[in-house]
Scaffold this motif. Structure first.
Motif, PDB file in Angstrom:
ATOM      1  N   ARG A  96       2.187   8.386  15.172  1.00  0.00           N
ATOM      2  CA  ARG A  96       1.225   7.878  13.873  1.00  0.00           C
ATOM      3  C   ARG A  96       0.025   8.905  13.983  1.00  0.00           C
ATOM      4  N   PRO A  97       0.187  10.399  14.039  1.00  0.00           N
ATOM      5  CA  PRO A  97      -0.969  11.022  14.112  1.00  0.00           C
ATOM      6  C   PRO A  97      -1.753  11.283  12.884  1.00  0.00           C
ATOM      7  N   ALA A  98      -2.941  12.082  13.088  1.00  0.00           N
ATOM      8  CA  ALA A  98      -3.466  12.710  11.775  1.00  0.00           C
ATOM      9  C   ALA A  98      -2.696  13.456  11.026  1.00  0.00           C
ATOM     10  N   GLY A  99      -2.678  13.630   9.972  1.00  0.00           N
ATOM     11  CA  GLY A  99      -2.079  14.500   8.941  1.00  0.00           C
ATOM     12  C   GLY A  99      -1.055  14.001   8.303  1.00  0.00           C
ATOM     13  N   ILE A 100      -0.867  12.730   8.232  1.00  0.00           N
ATOM     14  CA  ILE A 100       0.176  12.076   7.395  1.00  0.00           C
ATOM     15  C   ILE A 100      -0.612  11.467   6.269  1.00  0.00           C
ATOM     16  N   TYR A 101      -0.464  11.944   5.014  1.00  0.00           N
ATOM     17  CA  TYR A 101      -1.087  11.437   3.772  1.00  0.00           C
ATOM     18  C   TYR A 101      -0.256  11.219   2.521  1.00  0.00           C
ATOM     19  N   ARG A 126       0.428  23.819   7.068  1.00  0.00           N
ATOM     20  CA  ARG A 126       1.677  23.942   6.919  1.00  0.00           C
ATOM     21  C   ARG A 126       2.289  22.697   6.701  1.00  0.00           C
ATOM     22  N   VAL A 127       3.029  22.342   5.570  1.00  0.00           N
ATOM     23  CA  VAL A 127       3.365  20.908   5.195  1.00  0.00           C
ATOM     24  C   VAL A 127       4.741  20.876   4.721  1.00  0.00           C
ATOM     25  N   VAL A 128       4.995  19.692   5.062  1.00  0.00           N
ATOM     26  CA  VAL A 128       6.447  18.883   4.703  1.00  0.00           C
ATOM     27  C   VAL A 128       6.133  17.903   3.626  1.00  0.00           C
ATOM     28  N   ILE A 129       6.819  17.822   2.790  1.00  0.00           N
ATOM     29  CA  ILE A 129       6.797  16.622   1.651  1.00  0.00           C
ATOM     30  C   ILE A 129       7.934  15.820   1.755  1.00  0.00           C
ATOM     31  N   LEU A 130       7.745  14.459   2.113  1.00  0.00           N
ATOM     32  CA  LEU A 130       8.874  13.591   1.751  1.00  0.00           C
ATOM     33  C   LEU A 130       8.765  12.799   0.451  1.00  0.00           C
ATOM     34  N   GLY A 131       9.855  12.918  -0.272  1.00  0.00           N
ATOM     35  CA  GLY A 131       9.803  12.327  -1.721  1.00  0.00           C
ATOM     36  C   GLY A 131       9.533  13.025  -2.793  1.00  0.00           C
ATOM     37  N   SER A 132      10.397  13.089  -3.858  1.00  0.00           N
ATOM     38  CA  SER A 132      10.309  14.271  -4.845  1.00  0.00           C
ATOM     39  C   SER A 132       9.768  13.398  -6.185  1.00  0.00           C
ATOM     40  N   GLY A 133       8.827  12.429  -5.937  1.00  0.00           N
ATOM     41  CA  GLY A 133       8.177  11.793  -7.052  1.00  0.00           C
ATOM     42  C   GLY A 133       7.112  12.987  -7.418  1.00  0.00           C
ATOM     43  N   ASP A 134       6.757  12.635  -8.813  1.00  0.00           N
ATOM     44  CA  ASP A 134       5.833  13.424  -9.538  1.00  0.00           C
ATOM     45  C   ASP A 134       4.845  14.070  -8.881  1.00  0.00           C
ATOM     46  N   ALA A 179      -1.830  26.855   1.358  1.00  0.00           N
ATOM     47  CA  ALA A 179      -0.898  26.202   2.591  1.00  0.00           C
ATOM     48  C   ALA A 179       0.562  26.681   2.275  1.00  0.00           C
ATOM     49  N   LYS A 180       1.331  26.448   3.217  1.00  0.00           N
ATOM     50  CA  LYS A 180       2.592  26.908   3.211  1.00  0.00           C
ATOM     51  C   LYS A 180       3.382  25.519   3.011  1.00  0.00           C
ATOM     52  N   VAL A 181       4.031  25.395   2.128  1.00  0.00           N
ATOM     53  CA  VAL A 181       4.832  24.167   1.937  1.00  0.00           C
ATOM     54  C   VAL A 181       6.290  24.450   2.156  1.00  0.00           C
ATOM     55  N   LEU A 182       6.664  23.653   3.239  1.00  0.00           N
ATOM     56  CA  LEU A 182       8.018  24.413   3.711  1.00  0.00           C
ATOM     57  C   LEU A 182       9.273  23.849   3.207  1.00  0.00           C
ATOM     58  N   VAL A 183       9.087  22.486   2.799  1.00  0.00           N
ATOM     59  CA  VAL A 183      10.426  21.840   2.371  1.00  0.00           C
ATOM     60  C   VAL A 183      10.035  20.686   1.377  1.00  0.00           C
ATOM     61  N   ASP A 216       1.754  20.838  10.192  1.00  0.00           N
ATOM     62  CA  ASP A 216       0.429  20.243  10.398  1.00  0.00           C
ATOM     63  C   ASP A 216       0.093  18.988   9.822  1.00  0.00           C
ATOM     64  N   THR A 217       1.265  18.898   8.652  1.00  0.00           N
ATOM     65  CA  THR A 217       1.022  17.759   7.558  1.00  0.00           C
ATOM     66  C   THR A 217       2.451  17.490   6.915  1.00  0.00           C
ATOM     67  N   LEU A 218       2.350  16.008   6.778  1.00  0.00           N
ATOM     68  CA  LEU A 218       3.330  15.403   6.035  1.00  0.00           C
ATOM     69  C   LEU A 218       2.734  14.470   4.759  1.00  0.00           C
ATOM     70  N   LEU A 219       3.502  15.008   3.610  1.00  0.00           N
ATOM     71  CA  LEU A 219       2.704  14.380   2.386  1.00  0.00           C
ATOM     72  C   LEU A 219       3.690  13.407   2.084  1.00  0.00           C
ATOM     73  N   LEU A 220       3.620  12.233   1.494  1.00  0.00           N
ATOM     74  CA  LEU A 220       4.750  11.337   1.217  1.00  0.00           C
ATOM     75  C   LEU A 220       4.302  10.815  -0.272  1.00  0.00           C
ATOM     76  N   SER A 221       5.559  11.122  -0.699  1.00  0.00           N
ATOM     77  CA  SER A 221       5.401  10.919  -2.308  1.00  0.00           C
ATOM     78  C   SER A 221       6.870   9.768  -2.584  1.00  0.00           C
ATOM     79  N   VAL A 222       6.659   8.551  -2.150  1.00  0.00           N
ATOM     80  CA  VAL A 222       7.883   7.919  -1.794  1.00  0.00           C
ATOM     81  C   VAL A 222       7.951   6.519  -2.781  1.00  0.00           C
ATOM     82  N   GLY A 223       7.278   6.540  -3.796  1.00  0.00           N
ATOM     83  CA  GLY A 223       7.402   5.716  -4.892  1.00  0.00           C
ATOM     84  C   GLY A 223       5.761   4.967  -5.352  1.00  0.00           C
ATOM     85  N   LEU A 224       5.743   4.676  -6.230  1.00  0.00           N
ATOM     86  CA  LEU A 224       4.381   3.906  -6.754  1.00  0.00           C
ATOM     87  C   LEU A 224       4.782   2.532  -6.881  1.00  0.00           C
TER      88      LEU A 224
END
Lengths: 446, 479
Positions: free
Chosen positions: A148-153, A172-180, A194-198, A264-272
């Motif tokens: 549970r490190p920093a960098g998860i938003y 350097r960013v990974v995004i989970l969830g293809s919400g808008d 930033a570099k969005v990897l996937v 260094d970053t994980l963005l979550l777009s996994v629902g509202l």
């Protein structure tokens, strides 16, 4: 205690549109309570364009769209208290709002609010419009293992940091969830260097709008991996890597498909999730499907005189529909106040009630029931489907009779659908002596 | 030259420091993390155990029961959340009944008060959702729940107020004996001291083994947990254990001191002393086992999962003593469950040992009371308005889920041993601990920390060291 006819909780797109419509239908003692320092809600951080195509026939940014409604609220002199958090909404069934013959039919509501300037106080309200919007699902709700490190938003938090506060949450960013919001942030982070990897999506289809996939991912060469999820997060202080894996049809990770991305970053777009803690406290019945209130044709909840609209009711894709829906809530709140003033009874008018039943592929509908007497000549029913459907029909049946049919080339869970019901057609199906009906809405292949 | 240096600002180290501060002397706590309560003390069940688990006659049993007895008064003195809710050990089948009776007898021997064995009918009256399939229950009314952060922080703050120094971001690298006492080499300079207290949690073996030929071995035993939203909390009102198996107490379901619901822990021995990651298997096993004792338990509203490491010593006993081959070095090792419960008693015990060895005299200025961060939710509207009038920050809600105001956050930052990071604020105020898990408040708390402490935004951390929240400014903002 100050008394209002209509107290609106939230000055986002829903609250603003509800206020304007209520005013234009004659309501005057209106109060909007907003927790942020300016009105506009989440639109203020949505600086991309694409808003307002339906409402204004032009493409606006989020703040521009909000500004149109903020101006209308200001022109009408509607009171809006900012930096004010609503702490509680209560209903006093013992006390009567207008001392008519039916004492508890239209109970007074009490809204407890707090701000730096005014402290904690209560206002009394004949009607309340819930327009609190929604919040993002956090990581915990998905039970993603790892550190549970920093960098998860959540994507929206990152959006606020970038667009409103001027900071870059990562490089350097990974995004989970293809919400808008996730799709929009993929582009935004890329534009900021930033570099969005996937972008990984658990489901076999995207959760966002098609146009956002094209404009935010395809145009920037960012790959979208459907049927993938995060199976590990490493990094004890800051995110160091994220491991994705493909999932099977039961959404369980398939061993051997793991791929690790250094980032260094994980963005979550996994629902509202509609934000209904206040509503629940007030005794408003919530739908287990939408997490929003269950409402009738007037967008009124089970608590009389309490209306709901926008993302607090069900999560929308397009703000235009939020505004449209909120205007209906505003009008109905104004009408409720008028009926109170005329000391009109409710019971006799609403004899025939039609329950709308979502079936085969339709997950829910808003509204979920319609009182025929209160229905407008045309009623918009909004809903989402549970899967991807191609060349299918949306049909409505009442008493076995088909009353609406609409062909759709593609339907997906990520895009809200709507069907219009005509009052005259419903009236035709109604038989004397029967007061409750069930209207079925279903997806059909032929 | 210090009289005593304590290694570790977890709950044991802080309890010892607090009890030691009753005496005059030069005391210091060294902590490798940026704050108190960053290791084992922060990630556990928050249970105040009654004391029927430990082997009669063991130190663990003695300190558990004594710690339990001290907790209530301590919670009033130091103003941290504690509720004596009682615990149930659920026995699922008749065949296991002797094991339940054994626990009962052990509890009697250990001096646990008011233990009772209840039938299903008796138990279900107080705990409506117990599984119908169960046989019987061991009811311990003296068990309770505590806010683990609240306890640890309160102890440390009070110790500090009474004169104990705390050094954060200070990792002990080497401990060398010298003519009188020890030299402790740290990442932050050398510390000379007459006595060392080793309260280093999962690292206690490392420091012990630096000075002693009689080696000990501590295994980090990982426990994973699911934390549920407050809306799920009504499902149980006591701490519900299942009869212990080979690996400790199995999966428990408990309300927390702040009204959430907690399920866990797992028990997996791992080599990594920092291995606080959750695992797919661990989380799955909680989902699997949690529903055994409580019927139709809903684990739908999970808001976060986490893992903590128990400091399991091979002998499964608290090691609290001065080392024979290293006089002046006092171990406080192997403090696994019921370590949190025992902390108040551990503090008294170790401070007593030190008082005797060093002939410490009373600290005339000792202030036993500490006021926690005000909880405005407990005030009447009138009182709250008076508060906001004087300090308008209390009228500004920052964390919408837990309804935490800016006033509480400012207090957390500016009080003794105040918060410096987001997690520091979170553990002191609960801002960020609610159902949105800091999505809403983290940018706001970052701004407050930046403004109040003058820390550049780029340097702000989640929990110290390199846990930076942002990597820089936006393009045009950087220009």
């Amino acid at each position: 205690m100050r008394q209002y006819d209509i107290v609106i909780i939230g000055a986002g797109p829903a609250g603003l549109a509800a206020a304007v419509a209520a005013f234009d239908d004659g309501a005057r003692r209106i109060l909007i309570l907003e927790r942020d320092r300016e009105p506009g809600g989440i639109l203020n951080q949505c600086i991309h364009n694409g808003f307002g195509l339906h409402t204004f026939k032009e493409e606006l940014t989020g703040p521009e769209y909000a500004d149109r409604f903020i101006k209308q609220v200001r022109e009408r002199g509607i009171e809006c208290r900012l930096n004010t958090m609503v702490m509680d909404i209560g209903v006093d069934s013992g006390r009567d709002a207008n001392a008519t013959r039916e004492p508890s039919a239209r109970p007074m509501k009490y809204v407890t609010a707090m701000s730096r300037a005014d402290g904690m106080y209560q206002v009394a309200a004949r009607t309340v419009i819930l327009a609190m919007g929604c919040r993002e699902r956090p990581r915990g709700a998905l039970n993603i293992p790892g550190y549970r490190p920093a960098g998860i938003y959540s994507a929206g938090t990152a959006q606020r940091l970038v667009n409103m506060q001027g900071y870059l949450p990562g490089r350097r960013v990974v995004i989970l969830g293809s919400g808008d919001i996730g799709l929009i942030m993929a582009r935004r982070m890329t534009l900021e260097g930033a570099k969005v990897l996937v972008v990984a999506e658990l489901m076999p289809y995207s959760g966002g709008l098609k146009r956002n996939i094209v404009q935010c991912l395809d145009d920037y060469g960012i790959s979208l991996k459907l049927s993938h999820t995060v199976v590990d997060i490493s990094g004890k202080e800051r995110v160091e890597s994220v491991t994705l894996a493909q999932v099977d049809e039961n959404r369980r990770p398939i061993a051997g498909t793991e791929e690790t991305y250094e980032c260094d970053t994980l963005l979550l777009s996994v629902g509202l999730l509609p934000e209904n803690e206040l509503s629940a406290g007030l005794g408003v019945e919530l739908s287990p499907v939408t997490s929003g209130p269950i409402v009738n044709e007037s967008l009124e909840t089970n608590v009389g005189g309490v209306f709901a609209c926008g993302n607090v009711l069900h999560v929308h894709d397009l703000v235009d529909f939020v505004s449209e829906e909120a205007a209906l809530a505003g009008k109905n709140a104004a009408a409720y106040v008028k009926r109170m003033e005329a000391a009109e009874g409710d019971a006799k008018e609403a004899e025939i009630e039609i329950e709308i039943k979502p079936l085969s592929g339709v997950r829910y509908t808003v509204p979920s029931h319609v009182r025929l007497a209160r229905m407008q000549p045309e009623q918009v029913v909004r809903f989402r489907v549970g899967d991807v459907y191609k060349n299918c029909f949306i049909r409505a049946y009442l008493n076995g009779r088909q009353i609406a049919s609409k062909k759709r080339p593609v339907m997906a869970p990520g895009e809200m659908e709507q069907l219009k019901l005509k009052k005259e057609q419903l009236l035709e199906c109604v038989e004397p002596g029967t007061s409750s009906y069930c209207l079925e809405i279903r997806v059909e292949e032929k | 030259m210090y009289d005593v240096v304590i290694i570790g600002a977890g709950v044991s180290g802080s309890a010892i420091a607090r009890e030691l501060s009753r005496y005059r002397g030069k005391f210091c706590v060294l902590e490798k993390e940026e704050d108190v309560c960053c290791g084992t003390s922060k990630a556990n069940s928050g249970i105040v155990h009654a004391g029927y688990d430990a082997r009669p006659g063991s130190l663990m049993a003695k300190l558990n029961v004594e710690g339990n007895r001290r907790m209530k008064a301590l919670s009033e003195e130091l103003d941290f959340p504690f509720r004596q809710t009682g615990s149930y050990v659920v026995c699922m089948d008749k065949e296991s009944r002797p094991k339940l009776e054994e626990l009962f007898e052990r509890g009697q021997k250990n001096g646990v008060e008011d233990l009772q064995i209840l039938s299903y009918e008796e138990a279900v009256r107080e705990e409506g959702n117990l599984s119908k399939d169960m046989d019987s229950v061991l009811y311990a009314p003296t068990a309770g729940i505590v806010c683990p952060f609240g306890l640890n922080i309160a102890l440390a703050e009070n110790a500090h107020t009474n004169g104990v120094e705390f050094r954060f971001d200070t990792e002990v690298l080497e401990i060398a004996r010298q003519e009188r006492g020890f030299v402790i080499k740290t990442s932050n300079g050398d510390y000379e001291t007459r006595y060392v207290v080793n309260a280093a949690g999962v690292y206690a073996d490392v420091f012990h083994n630096m000075v002693s030929a009689d080696k000990i071995h501590i295994t980090p035993r990982k426990g994973e947990y699911l934390l549920l939203d407050k809306s799920a909390a009504g499902q149980v009102s006591h701490t519900i254990f299942s009869l212990p198996g080979k690996y400790g107490k199995g999966i428990l379901i408990t309300p927390t001191a702040h009204g959430n619901l907690l399920a866990g822990p797992t028990a997996t021995d791992i080599p990594d002393k920092e291995g606080t990651n959750t695992t797919a298997e661990g989380l799955a096993s909680i989902f699997e086992k949690a529903g055994i004792s409580v019927q139709s338990l809903s684990l739908r509203n999970v808001i976060t999962s986490f893992a903590g490491l128990r400091a399991h010593e091979d002998g499964h006993e608290f090691i609290i003593k001065e080392l024979e081959d290293a006089p002046g070095f006092i171990d406080c090792a192997g403090i696994e469950s019921p370590g949190l419960t025992s902390a108040p008693a551990i503090g008294v015990m170790v401070a007593g040992m030190l008082q005797e060895k060093l002939n410490l005299v009373d600290n005339p200025g000792f202030e036993p009371r500490r006021k926690g961060i005000l909880n405005p939710a407990l005030l009447t509207m009138e009182e709250r308005n008076r508060l906001i009038k004087g300090q308008p920050a209390y009228g500004n809600i920052i964390c919408r889920c837990e309804m935490i105001s800016e006033g509480e956050i400012l207090d957390a930052i500016h009080r003794p041993l105040g918060a410096k990071s987001l997690d520091g604020v979170k553990r002191r105020t609960r801002a960020g601990m609610g159902r949105c898990q800091s999505g809403f408040c983290s940018p706001r708390v970052m701004e407050i920390l930046h403004r109040e402490l003058g820390i550049p935004m780029e340097e702000l951390t989640k929990s110290g060291a390199n846990s930076r929240m942002i990597t820089g400014g936006r393009k045009e903002a950087a220009r």
